[in-house]
Design an enzyme around this catalytic site. Structure first.
Site, PDB file in Angstrom:
ATOM      1  N   VAL A 108      -4.786  30.284  38.883  1.00  0.00           N
ATOM      2  CA  VAL A 108      -6.024  29.494  38.884  1.00  0.00           C
ATOM      3  C   VAL A 108      -6.949  29.890  40.037  1.00  0.00           C
ATOM      4  O   VAL A 108      -8.118  30.226  39.834  1.00  0.00           O
ATOM      5  CB  VAL A 108      -5.699  27.981  38.955  1.00  0.00           C
ATOM      6  N   LYS A 150       1.170  38.364  49.545  1.00  0.00           N
ATOM      7  CA  LYS A 150       0.189  38.287  48.458  1.00  0.00           C
ATOM      8  C   LYS A 150      -1.200  38.665  48.973  1.00  0.00           C
ATOM      9  O   LYS A 150      -1.922  39.460  48.365  1.00  0.00           O
ATOM     10  CB  LYS A 150       0.174  36.844  47.921  1.00  0.00           C
ATOM     11  N   GLU A 203      -9.038  22.297  35.883  1.00  0.00           N
ATOM     12  CA  GLU A 203      -9.109  23.639  35.304  1.00  0.00           C
ATOM     13  C   GLU A 203      -8.486  23.632  33.907  1.00  0.00           C
ATOM     14  O   GLU A 203      -7.414  23.075  33.721  1.00  0.00           O
ATOM     15  CB  GLU A 203      -8.334  24.606  36.218  1.00  0.00           C
ATOM     16  N   ASN A 220      -3.599  18.496  28.120  1.00  0.00           N
ATOM     17  CA  ASN A 220      -2.322  19.209  27.971  1.00  0.00           C
ATOM     18  C   ASN A 220      -1.323  18.406  27.133  1.00  0.00           C
ATOM     19  O   ASN A 220      -0.556  18.969  26.358  1.00  0.00           O
ATOM     20  CB  ASN A 220      -1.730  19.527  29.347  1.00  0.00           C
ATOM     21  N   CYS A 269       2.524  24.775  32.842  1.00  0.00           N
ATOM     22  CA  CYS A 269       1.696  23.557  32.773  1.00  0.00           C
ATOM     23  C   CYS A 269       2.224  22.474  31.832  1.00  0.00           C
ATOM     24  O   CYS A 269       2.473  21.356  32.273  1.00  0.00           O
ATOM     25  CB  CYS A 269       0.271  23.930  32.370  1.00  0.00           C
TER      26      CYS A 269
HETATM   27  N1  LIG Z   1      -1.496  28.427  35.607  1.00  0.00           N
HETATM   28  C1  LIG Z   1      -2.293  27.852  34.717  1.00  0.00           C
HETATM   29  O1  LIG Z   1      -2.445  28.302  33.583  1.00  0.00           O
HETATM   30  C2  LIG Z   1      -3.042  26.604  35.084  1.00  0.00           C
HETATM   31  C3  LIG Z   1      -4.086  26.152  34.255  1.00  0.00           C
HETATM   32  C4  LIG Z   1      -4.778  25.003  34.606  1.00  0.00           C
HETATM   33  C5  LIG Z   1      -4.396  24.304  35.740  1.00  0.00           C
HETATM   34  N2  LIG Z   1      -3.363  24.745  36.504  1.00  0.00           N
HETATM   35  C6  LIG Z   1      -3.024  23.992  37.706  1.00  0.00           C
HETATM   36  O2  LIG Z   1      -3.603  24.674  38.819  1.00  0.00           O
HETATM   37  C7  LIG Z   1      -2.739  24.576  39.968  1.00  0.00           C
HETATM   38  C8  LIG Z   1      -2.385  25.965  40.449  1.00  0.00           C
HETATM   39  O3  LIG Z   1      -1.649  26.621  39.445  1.00  0.00           O
HETATM   40  P1  LIG Z   1      -1.204  28.143  39.611  1.00  0.00           P
HETATM   41  O4  LIG Z   1      -0.370  28.477  38.431  1.00  0.00           O
HETATM   42  O5  LIG Z   1      -2.408  28.948  39.916  1.00  0.00           O
HETATM   43  O6  LIG Z   1      -0.355  27.976  40.978  1.00  0.00           O
HETATM   44  P2  LIG Z   1       0.965  28.609  41.562  1.00  0.00           P
HETATM   45  O7  LIG Z   1       1.933  27.525  41.761  1.00  0.00           O
HETATM   46  O8  LIG Z   1       1.370  29.820  40.774  1.00  0.00           O
HETATM   47  O9  LIG Z   1       0.470  29.145  42.988  1.00  0.00           O
HETATM   48  C9  LIG Z   1      -0.051  28.355  43.989  1.00  0.00           C
HETATM   49  C10 LIG Z   1      -0.520  29.248  45.131  1.00  0.00           C
HETATM   50  O10 LIG Z   1      -0.937  28.396  46.210  1.00  0.00           O
HETATM   51  C11 LIG Z   1      -0.449  28.946  47.433  1.00  0.00           C
HETATM   52  N3  LIG Z   1      -0.370  27.866  48.435  1.00  0.00           N
HETATM   53  C12 LIG Z   1       0.478  26.808  48.485  1.00  0.00           C
HETATM   54  N4  LIG Z   1       0.193  26.031  49.564  1.00  0.00           N
HETATM   55  C13 LIG Z   1      -0.855  26.599  50.186  1.00  0.00           C
HETATM   56  C14 LIG Z   1      -1.622  26.260  51.339  1.00  0.00           C
HETATM   57  N5  LIG Z   1      -1.350  25.183  52.089  1.00  0.00           N
HETATM   58  N6  LIG Z   1      -2.631  27.079  51.707  1.00  0.00           N
HETATM   59  C15 LIG Z   1      -2.903  28.190  50.983  1.00  0.00           C
HETATM   60  N7  LIG Z   1      -2.229  28.561  49.890  1.00  0.00           N
HETATM   61  C16 LIG Z   1      -1.218  27.769  49.481  1.00  0.00           C
HETATM   62  C17 LIG Z   1       0.886  29.566  47.065  1.00  0.00           C
HETATM   63  O11 LIG Z   1       1.311  30.532  48.021  1.00  0.00           O
HETATM   64  C18 LIG Z   1       0.563  30.178  45.688  1.00  0.00           C
HETATM   65  O12 LIG Z   1       0.050  31.484  45.810  1.00  0.00           O
HETATM   66  C19 LIG Z   1      -1.554  23.733  39.522  1.00  0.00           C
HETATM   67  O13 LIG Z   1      -1.817  22.393  39.836  1.00  0.00           O
HETATM   68  C20 LIG Z   1      -1.533  23.925  38.022  1.00  0.00           C
HETATM   69  O14 LIG Z   1      -0.925  22.848  37.353  1.00  0.00           O
HETATM   70  C21 LIG Z   1      -2.686  25.881  36.213  1.00  0.00           C
END
Ligand SMILES: NC(=O)c1ccc[n+]([C@@H]2O[C@H](COP(=O)([O-])OP(=O)(O)OC[C@H]3O[C@@H](n4cnc5c(N)ncnc54)[C@H](O)[C@@H]3O)[C@@H](O)[C@H]2O)c1
Length: 426
Positions: free
Chosen positions: A11, A35, A146, A203, A255
């Site tokens: 995201v 990363k 999102e 969702n 999700c």
């Molecule tokens: N993946 C999807 O398709 C999707 C779609 C819509 C919404 N979402 C929501 O969006 C959010 C993010 O999902 P994702 O799949 O991108 O996340 P993810 O869990 O894959 O990754 C989260 C990222 O945040 C970083 N992080 C954690 N704590 C941090 C901090 N304090 N400072 C900086 N970076 C930090 C981690 O290192 C990691 O890179 C979630 O709440 C998810 O439910 C995801």
């Protein structure tokens, strides 16, 4: 506009890179230093079509940069900070907000309170208020959930069905309208609680359609009907629609499972016990079992059997294997002593992280078949659809295919001499 995005996964990175493409100056922050190091070299650490090209060109244009130190955010004095950190499922089913809380604390320590803090992560209703408490009263907080689909995330960013803004503040609304001013779509402005609930409801609705069509497929198995025919005629009704109407061996991804459970949990915490939500997940887990049962019925002894598996990702178009039904099926077959040779066009690295040396990773889909008894197809990658079935018939020791996505051309396969098993296909 100067913007900070915290969290650079599926995201956050799409958000950051695409906002840069819209012309904003974006600083992406992630605590994962390895990363950030890869991103600084222009390498996207996961597969998402078109994203790497945007990241590289926006870095070159000087609009996109990466850091592991939130303190650098102060230098660009952001007008908006997006929170896109993970909100995984905790043991009791609730959304785990620890990463959001840590990120909020980081913001307070590093950024002026004139910045608008926007929650992109999927969070339970009421979280915007919590984040405001964590930040202190000077910061304004808005919700902007999102809706992207992994595998289509870039195109979803530029052509969204809608943008949802959760705020009661005119300033916050205007800032977010300015952020997305290059995107043409419907904008829904509502309270933060409504925006947060909209995301969970979206969702949960989609997951419920999948569980419902899976239930119909299970009935089809028992009454001798064909779910493909049912789906086609059902989906022609505009009140029902034909999307998310394909039966299979269960849904997965990072999700749906967690968000369905988190909505159920959030409702109960607020004194309402939903009756329809928990069964969505019960049906889903049962669906994987029913698919496995077809394998157990066909081969009464699984111990020592060799199966080839095509597909590890939870969906085609992504390398994400989080909560993938393919992994659930693989683990169960391994427990029964099967030997598995697996292939996925994009999810080999992420699959290896989870499966280690418990399975053999084949260099190609055809290599995966060598010396195996039957083929399991568990992700609907297009290249599987157009596989050379005549050659495959010669490679498998028994001409048996289990189609966990109900997407292969079953009639053609039977014509080549395969026994084919799907869900609800008679
Ligand atoms: N993946 C999807 O398709 C999707 C779609 C819509 C919404 N979402 C929501 O969006 C959010 C993010 O999902 P994702 O799949 O991108 O996340 P993810 O869990 O894959 O990754 C989260 C990222 O945040 C970083 N992080 C954690 N704590 C941090 C901090 N304090 N400072 C900086 N970076 C930090 C981690 O290192 C990691 O890179 C979630 O709440 C998810 O439910 C995801």
């Amino acid at each position: 506009m100067n913007i900070v995005v915290i969290g650079t996964s599926y995201v956050g990175l799409v958000q950051g890179a695409c906002l840069a493409r819209l012309g904003h100056s974006v600083l992406c922050v992630d605590i994962d230093e390895s990363k950030v190091a890869r991103l600084r070299e222009g390498v996207v650490p996961f597969f998402e079509p078109d994203l790497e090209e945007i990241v590289r060109s926006e870095m070159q244009a000087g609009r996109l940069s990466f850091t592991s130190k939130i303190t650098e955010a102060v230098m660009i004095q952001p007008a908006v900070i997006f929170l896109a950190v993970g909100t995984p499922q905790s043991e009791n089913g609730a959304a785990d907000l620890q990463y959001l809380k840590a990120a909020a604390r980081d913001i307070v320590a590093a950024v002026q309170s004139t910045a608008l803090v926007v929650i992109k992560s999927t969070v339970p209703p009421g979280t915007s208020k919590k984040v405001k408490e964590w930040l202190g009263s000077d910061f304004e907080v808005a919700s902007n959930p999102e809706f992207l689909r992994e595998g289509k995330a870039v195109s979803d960013f530029f052509n969204p069905d809608r943008i949802v803004i959760g705020t009661t503040s005119d300033r916050a609304e205007q800032l977010l309208r300015d952020v997305y001013s290059g995107i043409f779509t419907q904008v829904f402005v509502m309270s933060p609680e409504s925006a947060e609930l909209t995301k969970y409801a979206a969702n949960t609705f989609l997951a419920s359609r999948l569980s419902l069509i899976n239930e119909v497929a299970n009935i089809a198995d028992h009454v001798g009907a064909n779910i493909k025919d049912v789906e086609a005629a059902l989906g022609a009704d505009p009140r029902i629609g034909n999307q998310f109407l394909r039966a299979g061996a269960g849904f997965g991804g990072s999700c749906f499972p967690k968000d369905v459970l988190a909505l159920d949990h959030a409702a109960r915490e607020h004194g309402y016990a939903p009756k329809l939500i928990a069964p969505i997940m019960e049906v889903n887990l049962g669906q994987t079992e029913r698919f496995l049962q077809k394998i157990y019925n066909r081969f009464d002894n699984i111990e020592g059997r060799k199966f080839s598996v095509w597909g590890l990702a939870f969906n085609a178009g992504t390398d994400d294997v989080r909560e993938s039904p393919a992994l659930r099926i693989i683990e169960k077959l391994l427990e029964r002593g099967a030997e598995l040779c697996v292939f996925d066009p994009y999810a080999m690295a992420s699959g290896r992280l989870v499966l280690g040396d418990k399975v053999t990773f084949a260099p190609s889909m055809m290599d995966a078949l060598i010396g195996t008894d039957a083929l399991l197809v568990l992700t609907e990658w297009e290249e599987f659809l157009y596989a050379p079935w005549n050659t495959i018939a010669e490679l498998l020791s028994e001409r048996v295919i289990f189609d966990g996505k109900n997407f292969l051309p079953h009639k053609d396969l039977r014509d080549v001499g395969f026994e084919v098993f799907g869900i609800g296909l008679n």
